[in-house]
Structures are given as structure tokens and as C-alpha cells.
Design a protein around this motif. Sequence first.
Motif, mmCIF file in Angstrom:
data_model
loop_
_atom_site.group_PDB
_atom_site.id
_atom_site.type_symbol
_atom_site.label_atom_id
_atom_site.label_comp_id
_atom_site.label_asym_id
_atom_site.label_seq_id
_atom_site.Cartn_x
_atom_site.Cartn_y
_atom_site.Cartn_z
ATOM 1 N N VAL A 294 0.749 -1.175 -0.158
ATOM 2 C CA VAL A 294 -0.107 -0.012 -0.215
ATOM 3 C C VAL A 294 0.884 1.208 -0.051
ATOM 4 O O VAL A 294 0.350 2.190 -0.520
ATOM 5 C CB VAL A 294 -0.789 0.097 0.997
ATOM 6 N N ASP A 295 1.853 1.308 0.691
ATOM 7 C CA ASP A 295 2.766 2.340 0.667
ATOM 8 C C ASP A 295 3.695 2.503 -0.726
ATOM 9 O O ASP A 295 3.643 3.982 -1.159
ATOM 10 C CB ASP A 295 3.896 2.289 1.641
ATOM 11 N N HIS A 296 3.783 1.635 -1.462
ATOM 12 C CA HIS A 296 4.368 1.678 -2.909
ATOM 13 C C HIS A 296 3.313 2.410 -3.547
ATOM 14 O O HIS A 296 3.405 3.255 -4.328
ATOM 15 C CB HIS A 296 4.808 0.389 -3.346
ATOM 16 N N ALA B 120 -8.586 3.987 -1.702
ATOM 17 C CA ALA B 120 -7.254 3.392 -2.382
ATOM 18 C C ALA B 120 -6.312 2.877 -1.551
ATOM 19 O O ALA B 120 -5.922 1.705 -1.833
ATOM 20 C CB ALA B 120 -6.514 4.788 -3.127
ATOM 21 N N ILE B 121 -6.153 3.265 -0.172
ATOM 22 C CA ILE B 121 -5.500 2.549 0.704
ATOM 23 C C ILE B 121 -6.122 1.065 1.180
ATOM 24 O O ILE B 121 -5.418 0.035 1.026
ATOM 25 C CB ILE B 121 -5.448 3.347 1.964
ATOM 26 N N ARG B 122 -7.460 1.020 1.225
ATOM 27 C CA ARG B 122 -8.124 -0.061 1.455
ATOM 28 C C ARG B 122 -7.939 -1.269 0.336
ATOM 29 O O ARG B 122 -7.717 -2.374 0.739
ATOM 30 C CB ARG B 122 -9.726 0.073 1.998
ATOM 31 N N ILE C 67 -11.287 14.087 -1.809
ATOM 32 C CA ILE C 67 -10.005 13.685 -1.954
ATOM 33 C C ILE C 67 -9.795 12.713 -0.939
ATOM 34 O O ILE C 67 -9.037 11.519 -1.383
ATOM 35 C CB ILE C 67 -9.020 14.951 -2.239
ATOM 36 N N LYS C 68 -9.772 13.121 0.182
ATOM 37 C CA LYS C 68 -9.532 12.032 1.417
ATOM 38 C C LYS C 68 -10.340 10.704 1.368
ATOM 39 O O LYS C 68 -9.603 9.934 1.519
ATOM 40 C CB LYS C 68 -9.819 13.037 2.753
ATOM 41 N N SER C 69 -11.748 11.099 0.907
ATOM 42 C CA SER C 69 -12.338 9.565 0.812
ATOM 43 C C SER C 69 -11.980 8.879 -0.464
ATOM 44 O O SER C 69 -11.590 7.586 0.063
ATOM 45 C CB SER C 69 -13.826 9.863 0.341
#
Length: 197
Positions: free
Chosen positions: A32-34, A190-192, A183-185
Motif C-alpha cells: 500500500v505504501d508503494h 485507495a489505501i483499503r 480527495i480524502k475519501s
Amino acid sequence: MSMTKTDVQKKSQRPQPGNPRTPERIKEMLRVDHAGEYGAVRIYAGQLAVFKTLAHKTETSEALARMEAEEQEHLARFNELLNERHVRPTAFSPFWHVAGYAMGAATALMGEKAAHACTVAVEEVIEEHYASQVRELEALGEEEKPLCETIEKFRLEEVAHRDEALEKGAKDTPGYPLLAGAIKSACRLAIRLSEKV
């Protein structure tokens, strides 16, 4: 204080020394960090595509190019970590390639302050995300100290991007709460998605 079912589930997902799930959780973090750093590079690329064509926005272009270069460094390190640990990148990479660029270009076309608002919104989510990962990794002690230090360094650099964008008037963007919220949503979704797939 009693723990809720959600609290118990979250606790069970955190890496613990000797926990057989720990290596899988580390893989999720790296994946996820990548993806996040790749998305950030694409956002800045979209913004720069707009501002580089505007002679009176040289200062903005230079600031964005500097931030993009730092995100490129983050991405390069996560590329190395994926290779070292045999972690596959997210299957959503082609989508983030397009979506990140589109988000960057769209906010740049809305104006300089909207581009800065995008930076603030993205970096606030990433800062929270990295801070959570640092807490998880600290619980492992020395086992993942180098990774923990890397993520903490990157977290501080993301905070610096956020603060610079705030200084440049991000919150003066018309409809800032709505834009930032959207944008935060998108970032949280995207993280999930990128952790697992």
C-alpha cells in the motif's frame, strides 16, 4: 474499559513479535505504501503538466517539482523494499496511474490554491496512515526498526509538503471542505484496496 468487536479485530491485525501473521501484514504495508507513493508521483505529474505551460506559475511549478522529486525518492525506496521482500505491487497500479494523473491535472486546472488543497488532503491522509504504521512497527521492537525509521522519515516529509501547501493558501480554495473531503475519501478507499489486492 471493555473492547468492542472492532477493537479486537484491529488488535489481532497488528503485527506482534512471533505472530505468524506479521510477515503478511508487513507485505500489506509495503504494497500500500508503494501504491501511495506511486499515486503521489502521478498527482504531481498531472499538476506539473498544467502549471509548466503557464509562464507566470514558475514558482508553483518549481515547488511542485521539488515535492515530486521527494515522492520519487520514496517510490524508489519502496520499489527496492518490494524487490527485497518479494512483495508484488497492487493490481490497481494501472488504475492509480490514470487516476492520480487525472486528480492532479483536474485540481491544477481549478487553480493554484486547489492544487495546494489537493496536496493538503492527500498528505493529511498519508500522514495518518504512516503514523499508524509506525505505531504498529514500533510494537515489534528491533525486528523492523529500519522499516519503521524509513516510514517515519517519509511521514515527516509528507507533513512538510502539507504545511507548505497550507502556507500557500490551500484552505482559501472555494469549496475547500467539499474538495478536501472528496480527495480524502478517494485516498482512504485507495489505501483499503491497495493493501489487499
